[in-house]
Scaffold this motif. Sequence first.
Motif, PDB file in Angstrom:
ATOM      1  N   GLN A  34       0.820  -1.219   0.000  1.00 49.51           N
ATOM      2  CA  GLN A  34       0.000   0.000   0.000  1.00 49.51           C
ATOM      3  C   GLN A  34       0.853   1.268   0.000  1.00 49.51           C
ATOM      4  O   GLN A  34       0.521   2.255  -0.653  1.00 49.51           O
ATOM      5  CB  GLN A  34      -0.934  -0.018   1.199  1.00 49.51           C
ATOM      6  N   VAL A  66       2.205   1.959  -3.502  1.00 49.57           N
ATOM      7  CA  VAL A  66       1.257   2.520  -4.481  1.00 49.57           C
ATOM      8  C   VAL A  66       0.785   3.906  -4.057  1.00 49.57           C
ATOM      9  O   VAL A  66       0.284   4.682  -4.867  1.00 49.57           O
ATOM     10  CB  VAL A  66       0.032   1.611  -4.764  1.00 49.57           C
ATOM     11  N   ASN A  67       0.939   4.237  -2.778  1.00 44.78           N
ATOM     12  CA  ASN A  67       0.628   5.593  -2.311  1.00 44.78           C
ATOM     13  C   ASN A  67       1.668   6.589  -2.815  1.00 44.78           C
ATOM     14  O   ASN A  67       1.405   7.775  -2.903  1.00 44.78           O
ATOM     15  CB  ASN A  67       0.671   5.624  -0.775  1.00 44.78           C
ATOM     16  N   LEU A  75       1.918   7.349  -7.355  1.00 47.40           N
ATOM     17  CA  LEU A  75       1.042   6.765  -8.378  1.00 47.40           C
ATOM     18  C   LEU A  75      -0.319   7.457  -8.330  1.00 47.40           C
ATOM     19  O   LEU A  75      -0.977   7.427  -7.304  1.00 47.40           O
ATOM     20  CB  LEU A  75       0.882   5.261  -8.124  1.00 47.40           C
ATOM     21  N   PRO A  76      -0.744   8.091  -9.426  1.00 47.57           N
ATOM     22  CA  PRO A  76      -2.058   8.730  -9.399  1.00 47.57           C
ATOM     23  C   PRO A  76      -3.146   7.708  -9.062  1.00 47.57           C
ATOM     24  O   PRO A  76      -3.144   6.596  -9.601  1.00 47.57           O
ATOM     25  CB  PRO A  76      -2.226   9.254 -10.829  1.00 47.57           C
ATOM     26  N   ALA A  77      -4.079   8.116  -8.187  1.00 47.91           N
ATOM     27  CA  ALA A  77      -5.126   7.192  -7.745  1.00 47.91           C
ATOM     28  C   ALA A  77      -5.946   6.674  -8.927  1.00 47.91           C
ATOM     29  O   ALA A  77      -6.360   5.516  -8.949  1.00 47.91           O
ATOM     30  CB  ALA A  77      -6.024   7.887  -6.725  1.00 47.91           C
ATOM     31  N   ALA A  78      -6.146   7.538  -9.926  1.00 45.61           N
ATOM     32  CA  ALA A  78      -6.950   7.116 -11.083  1.00 45.61           C
ATOM     33  C   ALA A  78      -6.271   5.953 -11.820  1.00 45.61           C
ATOM     34  O   ALA A  78      -6.937   5.047 -12.310  1.00 45.61           O
ATOM     35  CB  ALA A  78      -7.157   8.293 -12.028  1.00 45.61           C
ATOM     36  N   LEU A 109      -4.159   3.845 -10.366  1.00 39.85           N
ATOM     37  CA  LEU A 109      -4.183   2.704  -9.445  1.00 39.85           C
ATOM     38  C   LEU A 109      -5.470   1.902  -9.644  1.00 39.85           C
ATOM     39  O   LEU A 109      -5.427   0.683  -9.814  1.00 39.85           O
ATOM     40  CB  LEU A 109      -4.062   3.199  -7.995  1.00 39.85           C
ATOM     41  N   VAL A 110      -6.616   2.582  -9.618  1.00 40.85           N
ATOM     42  CA  VAL A 110      -7.863   1.823  -9.715  1.00 40.85           C
ATOM     43  C   VAL A 110      -8.079   1.251 -11.116  1.00 40.85           C
ATOM     44  O   VAL A 110      -8.741   0.235 -11.282  1.00 40.85           O
ATOM     45  CB  VAL A 110      -9.096   2.660  -9.277  1.00 40.85           C
ATOM     46  N   PHE A 132      -4.543  -1.598 -11.588  1.00 42.71           N
ATOM     47  CA  PHE A 132      -4.086  -2.519 -10.545  1.00 42.71           C
ATOM     48  C   PHE A 132      -5.296  -3.237  -9.956  1.00 42.71           C
ATOM     49  O   PHE A 132      -6.401  -2.708  -9.961  1.00 42.71           O
ATOM     50  CB  PHE A 132      -3.377  -1.777  -9.405  1.00 42.71           C
ATOM     51  N   LYS A 155      -6.495  -5.326  -6.335  1.00 37.10           N
ATOM     52  CA  LYS A 155      -6.161  -5.648  -4.960  1.00 37.10           C
ATOM     53  C   LYS A 155      -5.752  -7.125  -4.905  1.00 37.10           C
ATOM     54  O   LYS A 155      -6.413  -7.974  -5.489  1.00 37.10           O
ATOM     55  CB  LYS A 155      -7.411  -5.391  -4.105  1.00 37.10           C
ATOM     56  N   TRP A 193      -1.288  -4.529  -4.022  1.00 35.96           N
ATOM     57  CA  TRP A 193      -1.959  -4.218  -5.288  1.00 35.96           C
ATOM     58  C   TRP A 193      -1.093  -4.762  -6.412  1.00 35.96           C
ATOM     59  O   TRP A 193       0.110  -4.507  -6.446  1.00 35.96           O
ATOM     60  CB  TRP A 193      -2.095  -2.704  -5.456  1.00 35.96           C
ATOM     61  N   SER A 220     -10.633  -0.920  -3.807  1.00 36.68           N
ATOM     62  CA  SER A 220     -10.690  -0.300  -5.120  1.00 36.68           C
ATOM     63  C   SER A 220     -12.035   0.429  -5.304  1.00 36.68           C
ATOM     64  O   SER A 220     -12.088   1.543  -5.815  1.00 36.68           O
ATOM     65  CB  SER A 220     -10.511  -1.390  -6.169  1.00 36.68           C
ATOM     66  N   LEU A 223     -13.188   9.142  -6.335  1.00 37.31           N
ATOM     67  CA  LEU A 223     -12.775   9.817  -7.576  1.00 37.31           C
ATOM     68  C   LEU A 223     -13.997  10.235  -8.388  1.00 37.31           C
ATOM     69  O   LEU A 223     -14.036  11.333  -8.949  1.00 37.31           O
ATOM     70  CB  LEU A 223     -11.856   8.903  -8.407  1.00 37.31           C
ATOM     71  N   GLU A 251      -7.342  13.166  -6.083  1.00 31.31           N
ATOM     72  CA  GLU A 251      -6.354  12.192  -5.619  1.00 31.31           C
ATOM     73  C   GLU A 251      -6.863  11.511  -4.355  1.00 31.31           C
ATOM     74  O   GLU A 251      -7.824  11.960  -3.735  1.00 31.31           O
ATOM     75  CB  GLU A 251      -4.998  12.864  -5.349  1.00 31.31           C
ATOM     76  N   ILE A 300       4.710  11.071   1.113  1.00 30.34           N
ATOM     77  CA  ILE A 300       3.575  10.653   0.286  1.00 30.34           C
ATOM     78  C   ILE A 300       2.663  11.841   0.002  1.00 30.34           C
ATOM     79  O   ILE A 300       2.231  12.054  -1.138  1.00 30.34           O
ATOM     80  CB  ILE A 300       2.813   9.481   0.971  1.00 30.34           C
ATOM     81  N   LYS A 349       1.795  13.488  -3.695  1.00 30.25           N
ATOM     82  CA  LYS A 349       0.428  13.656  -4.213  1.00 30.25           C
ATOM     83  C   LYS A 349       0.193  15.116  -4.603  1.00 30.25           C
ATOM     84  O   LYS A 349      -0.425  15.397  -5.635  1.00 30.25           O
ATOM     85  CB  LYS A 349      -0.596  13.227  -3.157  1.00 30.25           C
ATOM     86  N   LEU A 392       1.815  15.678  -7.839  1.00 28.99           N
ATOM     87  CA  LEU A 392       1.039  15.122  -8.954  1.00 28.99           C
ATOM     88  C   LEU A 392      -0.045  16.095  -9.407  1.00 28.99           C
ATOM     89  O   LEU A 392      -0.389  16.155 -10.579  1.00 28.99           O
ATOM     90  CB  LEU A 392       0.347  13.824  -8.529  1.00 28.99           C
TER      91      LEU A 392
END
Lengths: 513, 123
Positions: free
Chosen positions: A158, A161-162, A165-168, A170-171, A174, A176, A181, B87, B94, B100, B110, B114, B117
Amino acid sequence: MISRAGFDYVRNLVALRAGIRFEPGLEYLLESRLLPLARLYKASSVNEFIRMMQNGAIRDPEQNLIEALADKETSFFRDVRPFDGLRRSILPELISKRGSKRKLSFWSLGCSTGQEPYSLALLLREYFPDLQTWELEILASDVSGEALHTARAGLYNQIEVNRGLPAALLVKHFQKDGLGWRLKEEIRRRVQFSQLNLFESWPAPRKFDVILLRNVIGHFAPEPQSEILRKVRRRLEPDGLLFLGSKEAPPAIGEIFEEVKLDKGLCYRPQPGGEDEVEESAEDRERKLRELGNWAQLAQLAIAPAGIDREKVSALLAADEEIKGRLLDSLQRELGEKKMSEKMAGEAMAQARREQLFATAVTTPITKALNESFQSMLSVGVEPGDLTVFDADAQELVSGSAKLSGIAAGRLSVRFRPDLARDLTVEALGLSPEDVAPEVVNDFIGQVVSLVSNLANTSLSSAGLKCKLEAVEITRGKRAKTAMTAKAVLLPLVFQYQSRHPIWLDIFISALE
Amino acid sequence: MHVLTVDDSRASRLVIVRFLTDLGFQATEAVDGTEGLRYLRGGRKFDVILVDWEMPGMSGVEFIRAVRSDAATIDTPIIMISTLNSSDRLVEALEAGANEYIMKPFTKEILAMKLDLLGVESK
């Protein structure tokens, strides 16, 4: 405590073989990184392990050391700007130039656990969908087989990936997988990984459009830096581009590459020339060193044949008494120059003791699951200066059922409420509640308590810890959050030792709600 | 650069504000979504919003939807910070309008990454 001769042996070996630098004063760090390896080979101490290596009892000692000591620090989209530059200007330009060939190639050198080449693959997939019909090649190399193993699996924890890496993404890319991930196969198969030690012979030259050599050569000596940059130039198209780490500026760069300014930051294009350069062979290097009378370097070659024929060096040494004598002289001279100041030695010893305590704690098997989770957490680096320690205010912020209290006279006592102890055990070991017998709870909590105790001793003896932690209590919160609480207990312990910083209380508290 | 941090936990706010200050940002704290919206609608300008998910009353996701429905804050970058790490939850945040997502526990590095980004710089 690692002996000076042992430290020098390892230090010279990894410097020459892979450019890994351990300056005098970092004995404790070297020792703590070697301890797990020593245990693996059932050596009673790091010194004994080094003797085993010297006596030929360890197969491929150099690679073993490189695995243990190589810098694996990396993150997705590290520093952001080079990737912005690729997206906004470099790639659009290359794409228009290569329109007839419909082919692009990339090489990530020193890719560690794969975040860099995968970031590139994600960037291409997201922003240049038309390239899906092109021939795209992303190669990635690293000296560490272990790092490449992680890279190929594409499984990240975790925290990894934090980081960057942009969350968008990641989902989208990747899935789970247990506590981590996993990057989807579709992106993973875009990258080919291979093992390469930059200090050994490289694969035959072929041309790439973009080479990433970021945060790899910055701390190498000037000579290998320049040699590696020349090798890179021979492998770039004339209009290809090289990216270095954002803070790297090797002295030789100007002779071999010219700067290309980006909107933010810069990259490099090969200076013309270099086509006729022949890459230096091991024999050439040995001959050159002899001509230069560089006995110290030759001595190191004899200790650690950097890709050269070991038998040849032995033959050379056997045949020439004069050389042998001078080699030994210069070795001794080198060792003599490395006397540490007393203060440094004292600090190093105290630190080594702490590192040893930690290594003992984490290598004591509790259960496989716990060990694995420790291992994955250990791979997370912490930068100096990241740390904030809470002041006495912290104690009034949280209240609850598990109590970390009484840091006094070098001791920290830990009390867990029985049902919390059980929940923690269940979560940390990933077992179902029915399977957790009271002995297991006791064993697990015992391990946690002993880690915490070591932590307290470390904190109190560490000059870095300025504040006094009177009583910090953990809020248990809702049951759903127990997993987090377990991590809140374990993570700071691990970070503490991993980073050699005082208590990682920020995470500790930020994990609580 | 001014950051609004919305979180019902005082401990969390303390950590976040400490991180932000260290990174060179100015921070304003709101103890829940209602207070957060009051700051935003009171004409105060924020460059980034950090919001917790699980809060009494208005949830973080409801807060984000409210922020996005207001023309004045429709483009303000938002980072959700939460212990929820599936997820589906990330997608939900989002889709509601978060730019983010940070999964707890997290470090200052971290948070900095972010913000980077999102192109938010402290100076």
